[in-house]
Design a protein around this motif. Structure first.
Motif, PDB file in Angstrom:
ATOM      1  N   GLY A 163       0.812  -1.210   0.000  1.00 28.46           N
ATOM      2  CA  GLY A 163       0.000   0.000   0.000  1.00 28.46           C
ATOM      3  C   GLY A 163       0.844   1.257   0.000  1.00 28.46           C
ATOM      4  N   ALA A 164       2.042   1.165   0.565  1.00 24.76           N
ATOM      5  CA  ALA A 164       2.981   2.287   0.564  1.00 24.76           C
ATOM      6  C   ALA A 164       3.717   2.336  -0.771  1.00 24.76           C
ATOM      7  CB  ALA A 164       3.972   2.143   1.716  1.00 24.76           C
ATOM      8  N   LEU A 165       4.237   1.185  -1.187  1.00 28.99           N
ATOM      9  CA  LEU A 165       5.007   1.120  -2.427  1.00 28.99           C
ATOM     10  C   LEU A 165       4.173   1.543  -3.639  1.00 28.99           C
ATOM     11  CD1 LEU A 165       7.817   0.266  -3.487  1.00 28.99           C
ATOM     12  CD2 LEU A 165       6.867  -1.998  -3.931  1.00 28.99           C
ATOM     13  N   GLY A 166       2.857   1.343  -3.545  1.00 26.35           N
ATOM     14  CA  GLY A 166       1.952   1.681  -4.633  1.00 26.35           C
ATOM     15  C   GLY A 166       1.976   3.137  -5.067  1.00 26.35           C
ATOM     16  N   ILE A 167       2.565   4.021  -4.231  1.00 24.49           N
ATOM     17  CA  ILE A 167       2.780   5.407  -4.675  1.00 24.49           C
ATOM     18  C   ILE A 167       4.246   5.807  -4.489  1.00 24.49           C
ATOM     19  CG2 ILE A 167       0.387   6.173  -4.262  1.00 24.49           C
ATOM     20  CD1 ILE A 167       1.531   7.624  -1.708  1.00 24.49           C
ATOM     21  N   ALA A 168       5.131   4.816  -4.362  1.00 26.95           N
ATOM     22  CA  ALA A 168       6.516   5.152  -3.987  1.00 26.95           C
ATOM     23  C   ALA A 168       7.567   4.638  -4.962  1.00 26.95           C
ATOM     24  CB  ALA A 168       6.801   4.646  -2.586  1.00 26.95           C
ATOM     25  N   VAL A 169       7.191   4.436  -6.220  1.00 28.03           N
ATOM     26  CA  VAL A 169       8.204   4.053  -7.203  1.00 28.03           C
ATOM     27  C   VAL A 169       8.805   5.335  -7.763  1.00 28.03           C
ATOM     28  CG1 VAL A 169       8.672   2.755  -9.314  1.00 28.03           C
ATOM     29  CG2 VAL A 169       6.950   1.938  -7.718  1.00 28.03           C
ATOM     30  N   GLY A 170       9.816   5.840  -7.071  1.00 30.32           N
ATOM     31  CA  GLY A 170      10.367   7.147  -7.403  1.00 30.32           C
ATOM     32  C   GLY A 170      11.771   7.085  -7.970  1.00 30.32           C
ATOM     33  N   ASN A 171      12.190   8.205  -8.605  1.00 33.09           N
ATOM     34  CA  ASN A 171      13.587   8.339  -8.990  1.00 33.09           C
ATOM     35  C   ASN A 171      14.439   8.432  -7.728  1.00 33.09           C
ATOM     36  OD1 ASN A 171      11.908   9.791 -11.266  1.00 33.09           O
ATOM     37  ND2 ASN A 171      13.842   9.098 -12.162  1.00 33.09           N
ATOM     38  N   ARG A 172      13.869   9.025  -6.702  1.00 35.81           N
ATOM     39  CA  ARG A 172      14.490   9.069  -5.385  1.00 35.81           C
ATOM     40  C   ARG A 172      13.438   8.672  -4.377  1.00 35.81           C
ATOM     41  NH1 ARG A 172      18.861  12.671  -5.942  1.00 35.81           N
ATOM     42  NH2 ARG A 172      20.115  11.423  -7.335  1.00 35.81           N
ATOM     43  N   VAL A 173      13.870   7.945  -3.374  1.00 35.24           N
ATOM     44  CA  VAL A 173      12.976   7.620  -2.264  1.00 35.24           C
ATOM     45  C   VAL A 173      13.612   8.161  -0.995  1.00 35.24           C
ATOM     46  CG1 VAL A 173      11.799   5.808  -0.980  1.00 35.24           C
ATOM     47  CG2 VAL A 173      12.135   5.567  -3.448  1.00 35.24           C
ATOM     48  N   LEU A 174      12.958   9.160  -0.409  1.00 34.82           N
ATOM     49  CA  LEU A 174      13.455   9.769   0.821  1.00 34.82           C
ATOM     50  C   LEU A 174      12.676   9.205   1.995  1.00 34.82           C
ATOM     51  CD1 LEU A 174      13.383  13.532  -0.317  1.00 34.82           C
ATOM     52  CD2 LEU A 174      15.007  11.747  -0.957  1.00 34.82           C
ATOM     53  N   MET A 175      13.259   9.332   3.165  1.00 33.74           N
ATOM     54  CA  MET A 175      12.575   8.836   4.347  1.00 33.74           C
ATOM     55  C   MET A 175      12.844   9.789   5.497  1.00 33.74           C
ATOM     56  SD  MET A 175      12.785   4.907   5.468  1.00 33.74           S
ATOM     57  CE  MET A 175      11.876   4.371   6.908  1.00 33.74           C
ATOM     58  N   LEU A 176      11.802  10.228   6.175  1.00 33.61           N
ATOM     59  CA  LEU A 176      11.998  11.054   7.350  1.00 33.61           C
ATOM     60  C   LEU A 176      12.700  10.226   8.430  1.00 33.61           C
ATOM     61  CD1 LEU A 176      10.391  13.270   5.999  1.00 33.61           C
ATOM     62  CD2 LEU A 176       9.037  13.523   8.073  1.00 33.61           C
ATOM     63  N   GLU A 177      13.468  10.933   9.226  1.00 34.67           N
ATOM     64  CA  GLU A 177      14.338  10.299  10.219  1.00 34.67           C
ATOM     65  C   GLU A 177      13.602   9.269  11.087  1.00 34.67           C
ATOM     66  OE1 GLU A 177      16.185  13.415  12.454  1.00 34.67           O
ATOM     67  OE2 GLU A 177      17.045  12.000  13.884  1.00 34.67           O
ATOM     68  N   ASN A 178      12.390   9.604  11.510  1.00 31.87           N
ATOM     69  CA  ASN A 178      11.667   8.698  12.407  1.00 31.87           C
ATOM     70  C   ASN A 178      10.541   7.946  11.711  1.00 31.87           C
ATOM     71  OD1 ASN A 178      13.149   9.335  14.804  1.00 31.87           O
ATOM     72  ND2 ASN A 178      12.104  11.306  14.787  1.00 31.87           N
ATOM     73  N   ALA A 179      10.576   7.914  10.394  1.00 32.90           N
ATOM     74  CA  ALA A 179       9.557   7.153   9.673  1.00 32.90           C
ATOM     75  C   ALA A 179       9.946   5.675   9.692  1.00 32.90           C
ATOM     76  CB  ALA A 179       9.450   7.654   8.243  1.00 32.90           C
ATOM     77  N   MET A 180       9.005   4.840   9.295  1.00 35.43           N
ATOM     78  CA  MET A 180       9.301   3.414   9.177  1.00 35.43           C
ATOM     79  C   MET A 180       8.794   2.920   7.818  1.00 35.43           C
ATOM     80  SD  MET A 180       6.299   1.926  11.660  1.00 35.43           S
ATOM     81  CE  MET A 180       6.011   0.342  10.906  1.00 35.43           C
ATOM     82  N   TYR A 181       9.402   1.841   7.341  1.00 28.36           N
ATOM     83  CA  TYR A 181       9.021   1.312   6.031  1.00 28.36           C
ATOM     84  C   TYR A 181       9.210  -0.196   6.134  1.00 28.36           C
ATOM     85  CZ  TYR A 181       8.530   1.887   0.884  1.00 28.36           C
ATOM     86  OH  TYR A 181       8.091   1.885  -0.421  1.00 28.36           O
ATOM     87  N   SER A 182       8.137  -0.933   5.894  1.00 28.79           N
ATOM     88  CA  SER A 182       8.252  -2.368   6.154  1.00 28.79           C
ATOM     89  C   SER A 182       7.314  -3.178   5.273  1.00 28.79           C
ATOM     90  CB  SER A 182       7.930  -2.648   7.616  1.00 28.79           C
ATOM     91  OG  SER A 182       7.961  -4.032   7.866  1.00 28.79           O
ATOM     92  N   VAL A 183       7.642  -4.444   5.139  1.00 23.79           N
ATOM     93  CA  VAL A 183       6.847  -5.354   4.316  1.00 23.79           C
ATOM     94  C   VAL A 183       5.571  -5.762   5.052  1.00 23.79           C
ATOM     95  CG1 VAL A 183       7.972  -7.457   5.140  1.00 23.79           C
ATOM     96  CG2 VAL A 183       7.041  -7.399   2.832  1.00 23.79           C
ATOM     97  N   ILE A 184       5.581  -5.638   6.369  1.00 27.90           N
ATOM     98  CA  ILE A 184       4.412  -5.989   7.184  1.00 27.90           C
ATOM     99  C   ILE A 184       4.514  -5.222   8.497  1.00 27.90           C
ATOM    100  CG2 ILE A 184       5.559  -7.997   8.232  1.00 27.90           C
ATOM    101  CD1 ILE A 184       2.800  -9.422   8.155  1.00 27.90           C
ATOM    102  N   SER A 185       3.398  -4.955   9.142  1.00 29.39           N
ATOM    103  CA  SER A 185       3.446  -4.246  10.420  1.00 29.39           C
ATOM    104  C   SER A 185       4.102  -5.160  11.459  1.00 29.39           C
ATOM    105  CB  SER A 185       2.035  -3.890  10.871  1.00 29.39           C
ATOM    106  OG  SER A 185       1.345  -5.056  11.257  1.00 29.39           O
ATOM    107  N   PRO A 186       4.762  -4.562  12.462  1.00 31.76           N
ATOM    108  CA  PRO A 186       5.370  -5.399  13.503  1.00 31.76           C
ATOM    109  C   PRO A 186       4.337  -6.299  14.174  1.00 31.76           C
ATOM    110  CG  PRO A 186       5.961  -3.073  13.812  1.00 31.76           C
ATOM    111  CD  PRO A 186       5.028  -3.134  12.653  1.00 31.76           C
TER     112      PRO A 186
END
Lengths: 293, 320
Positions: free
Chosen positions: B204-227
């Motif tokens: 659901g995240a990747l579905g809008i995140a195929v970018g030339n650059r992918v940035l991430m805020l310092e305290n953000a998280m990115y995962s294949v599944i929720s913990p």
């Protein structure tokens, strides 16, 4: 005083009537009938009575599909390095080793080349027996390479999906394989090379939400579970039991998500027919040259 | 009777806790003035329930999900002058969980796409907690193609637990909608900068995140599944979520280490929820710099760069 007395037979527990069949028989999940395994195998792992499609070994599928059952396997030696050093109740490395032992494969997909109705094709078949057919870096790379070969040779691509989705034990690495494969499929599409996606039981999660749904034709075996979220997750979300048949091939067909539901025994003929329409690979290129000249 | 009267001074013993409470609330309101939220929502719900020892990965998860963390629309307000929201997928409906529209960014026309998680309960319900349905992904793709047609760069903002796992979403082809976005984003002929601002939940995240650059805020998280999901499957116990959070390597520095994201956008001290304006400023600086780096590239070069970026992801295998 009663005139008639019911004879009381004490309820005796029936001793286990277990006959050792040594795995010669299997119970059909569809109709409950007990089937002789050999009969099932001869019938392409389809129940002779109710047509229930059992899960099928990836090698067996390739043999049944391709001309003379012959295929050439590519990128066989790719093996995961466990990038996350993932450990839950068991280390991921142990799970990998066990899956290797059980399947004789190094990861959950076979990338092969062979002929289908006389035409060369690139075929990938996922193996559910290898950690639920889950997609990690190796599956991502093998499928991407297969797509690149299909582009280079202009051979049609067929992928048989059978997977619970992305492999959790490789975290975001496996998530990114979805983007990687989809990007390669964009190039395949640009090149005009056909891609037929065949979904088998089960095809869910990150596999459905990337390549499985991106075929020029999306087809499925009967009764296969196909979806984005698994039924348990949905039930937890909506706090209701899901209706019978939800997320099965026939349900998706009804909702316009599949081109066709194709029984296993007709799969080979269907694919040959579909590729005939697509005008395959070199044959098409040669025809174009001939017409130009 | 129980209502405190600021002018009267009853027995100090009764008044003192009230005074403290008012003082505490005033302080909270001060902190929250940007995030139009009721103070009652201020404390993260986990506060009381969490064990005293919180592992660093789980701490990030709590920060990424912090109720006062700036949402997509907060960033839009802070960074873009004249956002015009565009609605609907022209197929089925308009998804309030995934928003889009054009705006100007330091003199440039840009297309903005982002998941809106919602702030107060009412908004959260309206936008389905940022969990988009197929019509959301289809709207996003429609708007991205619009941007491509007029040669405008696309900025996407990822903040979702994941795509909505429900009956209606499945019926309308959630998987197909996401899959199509992945493929079509890969071949857009305009720059795409994706930023994970909060929670980057799976497909659901990747579905809008195929970018030339992918940035991430310092305290953000990115995962294949929720913990939580991972814990309940792998540990068969959702309460082992902290361990799962550690095991999944879902923090920005770890993902940068695996070269899955390209850049970490710093947050103000203590986290973005303490100062949304400062967080937006820092993000704006990164977006500006990254956009500038793609300005001279042709559509073909942009496609090639994006392809190469994704092609090399996850080389974690040996080859016999």
């Amino acid at each position: 005083m009663t005139w008639f007395r019911r004879e009381r037979k004490p309820l005796t527990s029936v001793p286990d009537k277990h006959v050792k069949t040594e795995g010669l028989w299997v119970k059909c999940e569809g109709c409950g009938r007990i089937i002789w395994k050999k009969e099932l195998a001869e019938n392409q792992e389809v129940c002779p009575r109710c047509e229930h499609h059992f899960r099928m070994d990836s090698r067996r599928r390739l043999e049944l599909l391709l001309d003379e059952g012959a295929y050439h396997e590519r990128d066989k030696g790719l093996r995961s390095t466990d990038p996350l050093e993932f450990t839950d109740l068991k280390p991921y490395r142990e799970r990998l080793a066990k899956a290797e032992q059980a399947t004789g494969m190094l990861d959950a997909v076979i990338a092969a080349e062979g002929k289908l109705g006389g035409r060369p094709v690139v075929v990938c078949v996922m193996e559910y027996g290898f950690i639920g057919g889950s997609m990690g870096a190796v599956v991502g790379e093998k499928i991407t390479r297969a797509i690149e070969r299909a582009i280079e040779r202009r051979w049609p691509l067929i992928i048989f999906s059978c997977s619970g989705g992305a492999r959790m034990m490789e975290g975001a690495v496996s998530l990114m394989q979805m983007g990687k494969i989809a990007a390669a499929l964009a190039r395949l599409d640009d090149a005009g090379v056909p891609f037929i996606s065949v979904m088998t039981d089960p095809t869910t999660g990150g596999v459905t939400a990337s390549y499985a749904m991106l075929g020029d034709l999306n087809i499925a075996e009967p009764g296969a579970l196909i979806g984005f979220a698994g039924p348990r997750v949905i039930e937890q979300t909506i706090r209701q039991k899901l209706p019978e048949g939800f997320q099965r091939s026939e349900f998706l067909l009804e909702h316009g998500m599949l081109d066709a539901v194709v029984p296993r025994k007709q799969m080979r003929e269907f694919l040959i027919r579909a590729l005939e329409f697509c005008g395959v690979g070199m044959a098409a290129a040669e025809r174009a040259v001939a017409q130009a000249g | 009777m129980d209502r405190p009267d600021p002018n009267s001074s009853p027995e100090p013993s009764r008044d003192e806790p009230l005074r403290q409470e008012i003082e505490r609330l005033r302080h909270e309101v001060e902190q929250l003035r940007r995030g139009q939220t009721e103070p009652a929502e201020a404390a993260p719900p986990e506060n009381g329930a969490e064990p005293a020892t919180v592992n660093p990965a789980w701490e990030r998860v709590l920060l990424a999900r912090h109720p006062q963390r700036p949402t997509f629309l907060d960033f839009v307000r802070e960074l873009f002058a004249d956002f015009v929201e565009l609605h609907g997928d022209r197929r089925f409906g308009d998804d309030p969980a995934l928003l889009g529209g054009f705006a100007s960014f330091q003199g440039r026309q840009v297309m903005l796409i982002g998941q809106q998680r919602g702030r107060d309960v009412k908004e959260k319900i309206r936008c389905n907690f940022g969990m988009a349905k197929p019509e959301g992904y289809r709207k996003a793709l429609r708007l991205m193609r619009l941007a491509e047609k007029f040669q405008r760069p696309i900025l996407t903002f990822v903040d979702t637990q994941g795509a909505y796992p429900g009956v209606d979403a499945e019926e309308r082809g959630q998987a197909e909608a996401i899959a199509l976005n992945l493929r079509e984003m890969a071949r857009l002929g305009v720059p795409v900068i994706a930023t994970v601002t909060g929670e980057g939940g799976s497909g659901g995240a990747l579905g809008i995140a195929v970018g030339n650059r992918v940035l991430m805020l310092e305290n953000a998280m990115y995962s294949v599944i929720s913990p939580e999901g991972c814990a309940s499957i792998m540990w068969r116990d959702a309460d082992r979520k902290q361990e799962a959070a550690m095991a999944l390597r879902l923090t920005a520095p770890e993902l940068l280490g695996y070269e899955l994201v390209d850049e970490i956008v710093p947050e103000p001290a203590g986290g973005a929820h303490l100062d949304a304006a400062a967080a937006a400023r820092l993000l704006g600086e990164a977006l500006q710099r990254n956009l500038a780096s793609f300005e001279s590239l042709s559509p073909g070069e942009l496609r090639a760069q994006r392809y190469e970026r994704f092609r090399r992801l996850g080389p974690f295998f040996t080859e016999a």
